[in-house]
Design a protein around this motif. Sequence first.
Motif, mmCIF file in Angstrom:
data_model
loop_
_atom_site.group_PDB
_atom_site.id
_atom_site.type_symbol
_atom_site.label_atom_id
_atom_site.label_comp_id
_atom_site.label_asym_id
_atom_site.label_seq_id
_atom_site.Cartn_x
_atom_site.Cartn_y
_atom_site.Cartn_z
ATOM 1 N N ASN A 7 0.814 -1.176 0.122
ATOM 2 C CA ASN A 7 0.000 -0.013 0.122
ATOM 3 C C ASN A 7 0.887 0.997 0.022
ATOM 4 O O ASN A 7 1.997 1.439 0.431
ATOM 5 C CB ASN A 7 -0.511 0.472 1.320
ATOM 6 N N PRO A 10 1.079 7.167 2.356
ATOM 7 C CA PRO A 10 0.512 8.473 2.467
ATOM 8 C C PRO A 10 -1.365 8.079 2.503
ATOM 9 O O PRO A 10 -2.033 8.287 3.065
ATOM 10 C CB PRO A 10 0.796 9.606 1.770
ATOM 11 N N THR A 11 -1.720 7.869 1.410
ATOM 12 C CA THR A 11 -2.731 7.304 0.805
ATOM 13 C C THR A 11 -3.731 5.888 1.573
ATOM 14 O O THR A 11 -4.651 5.631 1.535
ATOM 15 C CB THR A 11 -2.743 7.689 -0.702
ATOM 16 N N GLY A 12 -2.339 4.804 1.477
ATOM 17 C CA GLY A 12 -3.023 3.909 1.182
ATOM 18 C C GLY A 12 -3.359 3.127 -0.170
ATOM 19 O O GLY A 12 -4.087 1.742 0.288
ATOM 20 N N ASP A 13 -3.341 3.381 -0.836
ATOM 21 C CA ASP A 13 -4.090 2.905 -1.840
ATOM 22 C C ASP A 13 -3.144 2.026 -2.432
ATOM 23 O O ASP A 13 -1.936 1.546 -2.081
ATOM 24 C CB ASP A 13 -3.646 4.198 -3.241
ATOM 25 N N VAL A 14 -3.589 0.771 -3.147
ATOM 26 C CA VAL A 14 -2.932 -0.428 -3.587
ATOM 27 C C VAL A 14 -1.531 -0.108 -4.321
ATOM 28 O O VAL A 14 -2.142 0.264 -5.934
ATOM 29 C CB VAL A 14 -4.097 -1.801 -3.331
ATOM 30 N N VAL A 73 -8.883 -8.849 -5.929
ATOM 31 C CA VAL A 73 -10.358 -7.204 -5.469
ATOM 32 C C VAL A 73 -9.710 -6.199 -5.232
ATOM 33 O O VAL A 73 -9.664 -4.877 -5.761
ATOM 34 C CB VAL A 73 -11.470 -8.299 -4.105
ATOM 35 N N ARG A 74 -8.905 -6.968 -4.179
ATOM 36 C CA ARG A 74 -7.246 -5.519 -4.263
ATOM 37 C C ARG A 74 -7.071 -4.426 -5.358
ATOM 38 O O ARG A 74 -6.759 -3.826 -5.455
ATOM 39 C CB ARG A 74 -6.202 -5.712 -3.377
ATOM 40 N N PRO A 78 -13.796 -3.386 -5.141
ATOM 41 C CA PRO A 78 -15.200 -3.898 -4.787
ATOM 42 C C PRO A 78 -16.521 -4.224 -5.336
ATOM 43 O O PRO A 78 -16.331 -3.386 -6.103
ATOM 44 C CB PRO A 78 -16.012 -3.357 -3.246
ATOM 45 N N VAL A 80 -19.078 -4.963 -5.231
ATOM 46 C CA VAL A 80 -20.163 -4.598 -5.153
ATOM 47 C C VAL A 80 -20.594 -2.557 -5.429
ATOM 48 O O VAL A 80 -21.809 -2.746 -5.590
ATOM 49 C CB VAL A 80 -20.815 -5.123 -3.405
ATOM 50 N N GLN B 48 -6.563 -2.126 5.158
ATOM 51 C CA GLN B 48 -7.861 -3.061 4.983
ATOM 52 C C GLN B 48 -7.223 -3.263 3.009
ATOM 53 O O GLN B 48 -6.216 -2.569 2.671
ATOM 54 C CB GLN B 48 -9.248 -2.654 5.114
ATOM 55 N N LEU B 49 -8.106 -3.852 3.500
ATOM 56 C CA LEU B 49 -8.152 -4.741 1.379
ATOM 57 C C LEU B 49 -7.744 -2.920 0.593
ATOM 58 O O LEU B 49 -6.754 -3.207 -0.466
ATOM 59 C CB LEU B 49 -9.248 -4.919 1.349
ATOM 60 N N HIS B 50 -8.234 -2.189 0.045
ATOM 61 C CA HIS B 50 -8.331 -1.428 -0.232
ATOM 62 C C HIS B 50 -7.239 0.031 0.339
ATOM 63 O O HIS B 50 -6.958 1.027 -0.878
ATOM 64 C CB HIS B 50 -9.483 -0.942 -0.776
ATOM 65 N N ALA B 51 -7.546 0.692 0.800
ATOM 66 C CA ALA B 51 -7.087 1.719 1.791
ATOM 67 C C ALA B 51 -6.956 1.866 3.262
ATOM 68 O O ALA B 51 -7.097 0.181 4.180
ATOM 69 C CB ALA B 51 -7.972 3.043 1.165
ATOM 70 N N TYR B 52 -6.763 2.333 4.354
ATOM 71 C CA TYR B 52 -7.165 2.332 5.865
ATOM 72 C C TYR B 52 -8.783 2.518 5.907
ATOM 73 O O TYR B 52 -8.925 3.402 4.738
ATOM 74 C CB TYR B 52 -6.200 3.871 6.354
ATOM 75 N N ARG B 80 -15.369 7.929 -0.217
ATOM 76 C CA ARG B 80 -15.945 8.078 -0.951
ATOM 77 C C ARG B 80 -16.961 8.721 -0.908
ATOM 78 O O ARG B 80 -17.884 7.484 -2.137
ATOM 79 C CB ARG B 80 -15.643 6.699 -2.147
ATOM 80 N N TYR B 82 -19.208 7.920 1.207
ATOM 81 C CA TYR B 82 -20.520 6.746 2.279
ATOM 82 C C TYR B 82 -19.786 6.581 3.322
ATOM 83 O O TYR B 82 -18.488 6.683 3.581
ATOM 84 C CB TYR B 82 -21.332 5.770 1.366
ATOM 85 N N TRP B 95 -11.852 4.110 2.544
ATOM 86 C CA TRP B 95 -11.451 5.215 1.563
ATOM 87 C C TRP B 95 -10.426 5.587 2.308
ATOM 88 O O TRP B 95 -10.452 6.358 1.080
ATOM 89 C CB TRP B 95 -12.180 5.157 0.610
ATOM 90 N N LYS B 97 -7.436 8.326 4.112
ATOM 91 C CA LYS B 97 -6.227 8.317 3.905
ATOM 92 C C LYS B 97 -5.127 8.548 5.125
ATOM 93 O O LYS B 97 -5.756 9.729 5.235
ATOM 94 C CB LYS B 97 -5.564 9.888 2.548
ATOM 95 N N LEU B 98 -3.866 8.284 5.019
ATOM 96 C CA LEU B 98 -2.928 8.140 6.233
ATOM 97 C C LEU B 98 -2.721 9.886 6.718
ATOM 98 O O LEU B 98 -2.920 10.793 8.156
ATOM 99 C CB LEU B 98 -2.167 6.938 6.721
ATOM 100 N N ILE B 341 -26.231 -3.162 -0.811
ATOM 101 C CA ILE B 341 -25.397 -3.193 0.381
ATOM 102 C C ILE B 341 -25.899 -2.704 1.824
ATOM 103 O O ILE B 341 -26.023 -0.777 2.582
ATOM 104 C CB ILE B 341 -24.365 -2.737 0.166
ATOM 105 N N ASP B 413 -14.757 -7.896 0.025
ATOM 106 C CA ASP B 413 -15.306 -6.003 -0.993
ATOM 107 C C ASP B 413 -14.479 -5.991 -0.193
ATOM 108 O O ASP B 413 -13.868 -4.940 -1.589
ATOM 109 C CB ASP B 413 -16.622 -6.442 -1.158
ATOM 110 N N TYR B 414 -14.455 -6.009 1.035
ATOM 111 C CA TYR B 414 -13.180 -4.754 1.937
ATOM 112 C C TYR B 414 -12.575 -5.706 2.595
ATOM 113 O O TYR B 414 -11.845 -4.340 3.067
ATOM 114 C CB TYR B 414 -14.646 -3.923 2.670
ATOM 115 N N ILE B 423 -21.097 -9.511 0.956
ATOM 116 C CA ILE B 423 -22.397 -8.620 0.570
ATOM 117 C C ILE B 423 -23.166 -8.434 -0.657
ATOM 118 O O ILE B 423 -24.372 -9.151 -0.779
ATOM 119 C CB ILE B 423 -21.914 -7.545 0.220
#
Lengths: 98, 541
Positions: A7, A10-14, A73-74, A78, A80, B48-52, B80, B82, B95, B97-98, B341, B413-414, B423
Amino acid sequence: MNILTGNDLPTGDVIWWTGAGWSRHVADAVDVGTTGETTGAAEEALRRVNNPYVIEATDTADGPRPAHIKDRVRALGPTVRPDLTLKPDDAAAIAQVI
Amino acid sequence: MYKYDQYDQSIVDARVDEFRDQARRRLAGEITEDQFKPLRLKNGLYLQLHAYMLRVAIPYGTLDSRQMRKLAYIARTYDRGYGHFTTRQNIQYNWIKLEEAPDILADLATVEMHAIQTSGESIRNVSSDQYAGASADEIADPRPWAELIRQATTFHPEFSYLPRKFKIAVIASAEDRAAMRLHDIGLRLVANDAGDLGFEVYVGGGMGRTPFIAPLIRAFLPVDHLFSYCEAVLRVWNRTARRDNIHKQRVKILVHQMGAEAFAAAVEAEWQEILPNKSDVPRAEFDRIAAYFTPPAFEAGDREPDRADPDFAVWLDQNVKPHKHPGYAIVNISLKPIGGIPGDASADQIDLMADLAERHSFDELRVTHAQNIVLPHVRKADLYTIWQALVDAGLAESNLDLISDIIACPGLDYCSLANARSIPVAQKIATRFAGRQRDLGELKLKISGCINACGHHHAGHIGILGVDKKGTENYQLLLGGSGAEDASLGKITGPGFSEDGIVDAIERVTDQYIAVRQDGERFLDTYRRVGMDGFKEAIYG
Ligand code: HEM
Ligand code: SF4
């Protein structure tokens, strides 16, 4: 093939290791062979990645496909919320993850 | 509602400053991730899976419109658009950011909110009944007690490095709407023959890979001793629990191994040691807290709403519950639109719910453990107006406690711990049953994406557990669980199913229920009468 992911700190982006830097797109990932962990540790020390790890992937015409669904998925986002994935306009993208 | 005093505000503000410096040092490379991780987790920030991911505490699920609007603002500004309301009455953002997390905590602090003790081996956000202060069946509002526990345990150093996380629930009615007995400590306010208030104390409930329903360890604890007795429970556990195996460190394991009676005796002995220390919160302090929960100024008059609009009438019957004060009602806002969801709400929806609360519910909202929102104090005369606003916002699904009112964890998913997605399964089930759910009556369906059981699958009338079968998603089916006053743990039916297979299997279960149910039986009642054998053949043929 083996690819290196983690990741952005700073942003956590994959992010995925491209051989010269990091990309948000798994399609840019390169085979790291057996050097992934060394590269990951060096990049982590420079804070260019957080939590790096090596995963298995298969080489396809569209680029590397992570072996495990969790990394697919990463790589996309998501399943969904297609609107929040990296390919919001590609209707087939989610089916390819599963 | 409770309002921070200067002390509360100062400790929360100080925590924001401390975290801002920790995040700065991490970004500047002064500390490593190994050093930073426990610090960010102390402020609810996970990777987590996509971000913090940030988990924000909503104490006992109560908040006002100003706080709700701030949650919408955070969703819009830093996430983002929600947020996800959770089974622990909190909200999570996916989603984050640190580099922005310190600003989010600072924004939260301006409305008396934080993310403290939403992670790690600490005493977590105290949960309670979403109808507290409004329901006709309560002995008293349980929230002052929940707030007392919150204050007494926040930053308490003795309870900052516990063997594992620790969750407390407080309710005050016979009906259990908070899954009280699935907590580490479950407290039910009761009155004795003399009319004095006390607590039934249940210890050692929980879900996860080893689920237990908490046994009663004390039938009547005078309310004035609430804190010292909880302290005794925590001390016995803290001193005796294993610390060598993360899966065996929760208090439920200790209670199970010692036996409820021996555990109760150990707590009693410890409590006698503690009592002379006078660690209980003085009555005057409790009264100060309780004053914040004084009921609002309800107006006189009782006018039943006009039921001419049939869709409105269905919503009234399904989502609106009786209030203790004549002329008022409790409104449940479903966050389970068919095909949506579970638990997610957009920033605009969160703002709208805040507006409705400000205009029509004495400025109060509640988050429920079933991942819905409650307007606790609504004039019956305003119900139609509220319903119309909810319809326009996609928030008027009339499905409270029906099969589409599904609890689902974020799943694959997350969540980085997940084995399977939750979900999409929830969406398919809700869609499949949408037209006939009312005929199925109360049917609580709960889905977790892994054995950690954040989606309460053990406590679902029908439960679904996602597992990893050689790299593909697979789903186990459980029947017969309940998180209510008739608490029970579901049993696995047999071999698991694919994603579409589990939806078909549930239809075979509900068809069998319709075939064999007797008058007035809910699904759970039928299951308890006929047992697993009464369903197994229908499921597997
Ligand atoms: C060397 C430092 C400290 C000592 C010797 C100390 C000692 C104590 C003692 C003896 C108690 C009473 C325990 C009992 O009655 O069972 C107590 C309670 C407590 N302490 Fe400390 N403490 C120290 C530092 C701190 C710090 C740094 C904090 C907060 C950041 C803190 C927060 C508390 C709290 C919240 C309680 C519980 C108060 C209550 O129950 O009303 N203490 N401490
Ligand atoms: S149950 Fe498992 S998959 Fe679901 S949120 Fe909890 S840890 Fe994640």
